[in-house]
Structures are given as C-alpha cells and as structure tokens.
Design a protein around this motif. Sequence first.
Motif, mmCIF file in Angstrom:
data_model
loop_
_atom_site.group_PDB
_atom_site.id
_atom_site.type_symbol
_atom_site.label_atom_id
_atom_site.label_comp_id
_atom_site.label_asym_id
_atom_site.label_seq_id
_atom_site.Cartn_x
_atom_site.Cartn_y
_atom_site.Cartn_z
ATOM 1 N N TRP A 1 0.762 -1.154 -0.790
ATOM 2 C CA TRP A 1 -0.193 -0.245 -0.009
ATOM 3 C C TRP A 1 1.179 1.154 0.181
ATOM 4 O O TRP A 1 0.854 2.297 -0.858
ATOM 5 C CB TRP A 1 -1.107 -0.261 0.773
ATOM 6 N N THR A 2 1.871 1.391 1.349
ATOM 7 C CA THR A 2 3.176 2.348 0.932
ATOM 8 C C THR A 2 3.791 2.557 -0.429
ATOM 9 O O THR A 2 3.745 3.231 -1.128
ATOM 10 C CB THR A 2 3.646 2.400 1.911
ATOM 11 N N ASP A 3 3.964 1.321 -1.328
ATOM 12 C CA ASP A 3 4.423 2.021 -2.597
ATOM 13 C C ASP A 3 3.418 2.081 -3.569
ATOM 14 O O ASP A 3 3.423 3.191 -4.450
ATOM 15 C CB ASP A 3 4.837 -0.113 -3.221
ATOM 16 N N ALA A 4 1.897 1.471 -3.624
ATOM 17 C CA ALA A 4 1.332 2.112 -4.371
ATOM 18 C C ALA A 4 0.865 3.960 -4.591
ATOM 19 O O ALA A 4 1.004 4.623 -5.327
ATOM 20 C CB ALA A 4 0.120 1.502 -4.524
ATOM 21 N N LEU A 5 0.841 3.834 -3.104
ATOM 22 C CA LEU A 5 0.263 5.394 -2.668
ATOM 23 C C LEU A 5 1.771 6.338 -2.922
ATOM 24 O O LEU A 5 1.521 8.138 -3.392
ATOM 25 C CB LEU A 5 -0.676 5.575 -1.643
ATOM 26 N N THR A 6 3.067 6.229 -2.932
ATOM 27 C CA THR A 6 4.419 6.560 -2.519
ATOM 28 C C THR A 6 4.261 6.622 -4.164
ATOM 29 O O THR A 6 4.499 8.357 -4.832
ATOM 30 C CB THR A 6 5.146 6.461 -2.001
ATOM 31 N N LEU A 7 3.985 6.028 -5.123
ATOM 32 C CA LEU A 7 3.824 5.994 -6.544
ATOM 33 C C LEU A 7 2.708 6.459 -7.597
ATOM 34 O O LEU A 7 2.505 5.881 -8.196
ATOM 35 C CB LEU A 7 4.867 5.108 -7.523
ATOM 36 N N VAL A 8 1.856 6.790 -7.154
ATOM 37 C CA VAL A 8 0.583 6.405 -7.468
ATOM 38 C C VAL A 8 0.193 7.203 -8.043
ATOM 39 O O VAL A 8 -0.636 6.946 -9.076
ATOM 40 C CB VAL A 8 -0.677 7.593 -6.004
ATOM 41 N N SER A 9 1.077 8.475 -8.868
ATOM 42 C CA SER A 9 1.159 9.083 -9.925
ATOM 43 C C SER A 9 1.008 8.177 -10.960
ATOM 44 O O SER A 9 0.538 8.312 -12.423
ATOM 45 C CB SER A 9 2.170 9.883 -10.315
ATOM 46 N N THR A 10 1.634 6.976 -11.009
ATOM 47 C CA THR A 10 1.914 5.485 -12.139
ATOM 48 C C THR A 10 1.564 4.785 -11.640
ATOM 49 O O THR A 10 0.670 3.694 -12.380
ATOM 50 C CB THR A 10 4.071 5.391 -11.627
ATOM 51 N N ALA A 11 1.510 4.183 -10.241
ATOM 52 C CA ALA A 11 1.075 2.947 -9.960
ATOM 53 C C ALA A 11 -0.143 2.426 -9.813
ATOM 54 O O ALA A 11 -1.067 1.773 -9.405
ATOM 55 C CB ALA A 11 1.912 2.700 -8.710
ATOM 56 N N ARG A 12 -0.819 3.861 -9.580
ATOM 57 C CA ARG A 12 -2.540 4.390 -9.129
ATOM 58 C C ARG A 12 -2.419 3.416 -7.740
ATOM 59 O O ARG A 12 -1.679 3.368 -6.333
ATOM 60 C CB ARG A 12 -3.495 3.635 -10.048
ATOM 61 N N ALA A 13 -3.946 2.143 -7.069
ATOM 62 C CA ALA A 13 -4.260 1.569 -6.278
ATOM 63 C C ALA A 13 -5.401 0.531 -6.411
ATOM 64 O O ALA A 13 -6.046 0.781 -6.825
ATOM 65 C CB ALA A 13 -4.103 2.853 -4.922
ATOM 66 N N PRO A 14 -3.848 0.033 -7.196
ATOM 67 C CA PRO A 14 -4.591 -1.068 -7.741
ATOM 68 C C PRO A 14 -5.272 -1.836 -6.488
ATOM 69 O O PRO A 14 -5.240 -2.252 -5.010
ATOM 70 C CB PRO A 14 -3.072 -2.663 -8.468
ATOM 71 N N GLN A 15 -6.581 -2.802 -7.070
ATOM 72 C CA GLN A 15 -7.000 -3.308 -7.085
ATOM 73 C C GLN A 15 -7.020 -5.080 -5.808
ATOM 74 O O GLN A 15 -7.541 -4.849 -4.340
ATOM 75 C CB GLN A 15 -8.657 -4.049 -7.291
ATOM 76 N N ALA A 16 -5.899 -5.461 -6.140
ATOM 77 C CA ALA A 16 -5.898 -6.880 -5.345
ATOM 78 C C ALA A 16 -4.782 -5.487 -4.240
ATOM 79 O O ALA A 16 -4.807 -6.549 -3.776
ATOM 80 C CB ALA A 16 -4.189 -7.309 -6.319
ATOM 81 N N VAL A 17 -3.876 -5.078 -4.561
ATOM 82 C CA VAL A 17 -3.067 -4.372 -3.041
ATOM 83 C C VAL A 17 -4.249 -3.676 -2.577
ATOM 84 O O VAL A 17 -3.585 -4.181 -0.983
ATOM 85 C CB VAL A 17 -2.289 -2.963 -3.410
ATOM 86 N N TYR A 18 -5.746 -3.329 -3.014
ATOM 87 C CA TYR A 18 -6.559 -3.062 -1.698
ATOM 88 C C TYR A 18 -6.969 -4.027 -0.911
ATOM 89 O O TYR A 18 -6.814 -3.540 0.124
ATOM 90 C CB TYR A 18 -7.572 -1.831 -2.468
ATOM 91 N N GLU A 19 -7.546 -4.848 -1.578
ATOM 92 C CA GLU A 19 -7.589 -6.220 -0.998
ATOM 93 C C GLU A 19 -6.822 -6.681 -0.105
ATOM 94 O O GLU A 19 -7.051 -6.855 1.302
ATOM 95 C CB GLU A 19 -7.938 -7.074 -2.542
ATOM 96 N N GLU A 20 -5.542 -6.740 -0.166
ATOM 97 C CA GLU A 20 -4.306 -8.038 1.072
ATOM 98 C C GLU A 20 -4.521 -6.252 2.148
ATOM 99 O O GLU A 20 -4.281 -7.171 2.990
ATOM 100 C CB GLU A 20 -2.733 -8.110 0.061
ATOM 101 N N PHE A 21 -4.471 -5.152 1.886
ATOM 102 C CA PHE A 21 -4.483 -4.255 2.617
ATOM 103 C C PHE A 21 -5.646 -4.472 3.422
ATOM 104 O O PHE A 21 -5.677 -4.137 4.831
ATOM 105 C CB PHE A 21 -4.709 -3.212 2.122
ATOM 106 N N ALA A 22 -6.574 -4.332 2.653
ATOM 107 C CA ALA A 22 -7.993 -4.772 3.600
ATOM 108 C C ALA A 22 -8.523 -5.642 4.057
ATOM 109 O O ALA A 22 -9.043 -5.683 5.620
ATOM 110 C CB ALA A 22 -9.054 -4.119 2.829
#
Length: 153
Positions: free
Chosen positions: A90-111
């Motif tokens: 989640w940190t990687d995705a949000l820190t790189l949000v301009s290119t990584a966005r917040a992928p659903q699979a990453v969010y599901e693991e986070f949730a």
Amino acid sequence: MTGRLDLYTAAPAEMKVWLEMSLKIAPKIEHSLLELVKIRASQINGCANCLNMHTADARKAGETEQRLYLLSAWHEAPCFTPRERAALAWTDALTLVSTARAPQAVYEEFAFEFSPEEQVQLTLMINVINGWNRLAVGFELFYEAKPAMVAAA
C-alpha cells in the motif's frame, strides 16, 4: 548539508500544526510497522534525512539489521509478515500513485490485514511521511539522528 531554510522559522504556525498532526496519527498503528512504512516511502522518495532518522528509530525500537537491509527488496524477502507486506504494498502504491495508482489487488490484501479504521490511519501516515519527504528533499534538510548502538567488533 545546510538546508535552504528553517521550516520552523519560516512558517512556525503551519509547521506546528503539521508536526502535531503527524504525532497524533502515529500512535494508533504498531510502532515497528510504522517505521517500516516510513523507511519504505523514504527509500522510494530518496529522502536521506528521513532514512537516517527512521532507520535509527527502528533500530532503537528493536528492528533487526537484516530486515532494514532487505526492506528495499521486501517483495522477495521472506522476513516480513503478511500484515507488513500489505502495508508495504500500500505504501509503494500510494507513494508512486501517479504511476502505480492503487490497484484493486493491493487494496484487497491491505483490507484483509487492516480494519477500516487502521486503513485510514495508515493511509494518513503514508501521506504524512510523503509530506515530510517532500519538505526534507525540497528544502535540503538533514538533521543528524543520534546513532544507534554499534556492536563491538
């Protein structure tokens, strides 16, 4: 390195609010995990100041050298728990949000690993460390952290 300006002299009221908010969020997530998140975002952002500070803080809190060394390759390192992996992704995705966005699979693991309240708290802390990184990099700040104890050779 000499900073471009002293943030607390230039904008004392704003920096007081920023620091207070940073400190109010931090205690709600386990300290060891927060330090890993702060270090990981700081690695991505190339923030020497925050890397210096948070690796020292992590060591003082009992984090191992192995885990600190492997944090930049956390995807492949077997020493991180599922909860830590979810937070780091989640940190990687949000820190790189301009290119990584917040992928659903990453969010599901986070949730799966974090309650809704913890999700908001950790996301706020990711925003905070990214803000500190931008302040430190932008204004060339470097505050020397007290060194952790070094084992005798």
